[in-house]
Design a protein around this motif. Structure first.
Motif, PDB file in Angstrom:
ATOM      1  N   THR A 186      -2.683   5.633   1.113  1.00 54.52           N
ATOM      2  CA  THR A 186      -3.730   4.624   1.297  1.00 54.52           C
ATOM      3  C   THR A 186      -3.628   3.984   2.665  1.00 54.52           C
ATOM      4  OG1 THR A 186      -3.776   4.190  -1.082  1.00 54.52           O
ATOM      5  CG2 THR A 186      -4.744   2.511   0.348  1.00 54.52           C
ATOM      6  N   LEU A 187      -2.409   3.676   3.096  1.00 49.52           N
ATOM      7  CA  LEU A 187      -2.217   3.094   4.414  1.00 49.52           C
ATOM      8  C   LEU A 187      -2.732   4.030   5.500  1.00 49.52           C
ATOM      9  CD1 LEU A 187      -1.200   0.846   6.222  1.00 49.52           C
ATOM     10  CD2 LEU A 187       1.081   1.906   6.132  1.00 49.52           C
ATOM     11  N   ALA A 244      -8.811  -4.371   6.594  1.00 48.10           N
ATOM     12  CA  ALA A 244      -8.489  -4.909   5.270  1.00 48.10           C
ATOM     13  C   ALA A 244      -9.231  -6.214   5.006  1.00 48.10           C
ATOM     14  CB  ALA A 244      -6.975  -5.110   5.140  1.00 48.10           C
ATOM     15  N   LEU A 286       0.855  -1.185   0.000  1.00 41.27           N
ATOM     16  CA  LEU A 286       0.000   0.000   0.000  1.00 41.27           C
ATOM     17  C   LEU A 286       0.888   1.231   0.000  1.00 41.27           C
ATOM     18  CD1 LEU A 286      -2.639  -0.902   2.752  1.00 41.27           C
ATOM     19  CD2 LEU A 286      -2.899  -1.092   0.282  1.00 41.27           C
ATOM     20  N   ASP A 287       0.500   2.219  -0.778  1.00 40.84           N
ATOM     21  CA  ASP A 287       1.243   3.470  -0.737  1.00 40.84           C
ATOM     22  C   ASP A 287       0.931   4.159   0.593  1.00 40.84           C
ATOM     23  OD1 ASP A 287      -0.948   5.704  -1.230  1.00 40.84           O
ATOM     24  OD2 ASP A 287      -1.385   4.023  -2.583  1.00 40.84           O
TER      25      ASP A 287
END
Length: 84
Positions: free
Chosen positions: A15-16, A34, A11-12
């Protein structure tokens, strides 16, 4: 019962951060968030696949309609709304 399986997905950072904030607001971990998200998307895709298959089965069983008939139907619907 089957043991849970882990999935590693990159995840970038942006996004994280979103995942962590949403998870925190729900009182769960990012991993739980998630897993829930994956489950919801998978269930949605199964429902979508079944919906599409119903359409395919209907066309095979009853035949489809022509593009011209669809356009005429649509134009009639638009005209009916304008008459209201």
């Amino acid at each position: 019962m089957n043991a849970p399986v882990s999935i590693n997905a990159p995840l970038d950072p942006a996004t994280l951060a979103i995942v962590e904030e949403l998870a925190r607001s729900r009182g769960i971990t990012g991993e739980e968030f998630a897993a829930d998200a994956i489950r919801k998307v998978a269930e949605h895709d199964i429902e979508l696949r079944a919906f599409i298959q119903e359409g395919i089965d209907s066309i095979e069983r009853d035949g489809g309609i022509s593009q011209e008939d669809m356009e005429a139907w649509f134009e009639e619907r638009v005209a009916a709304r304008k008459r209201r």
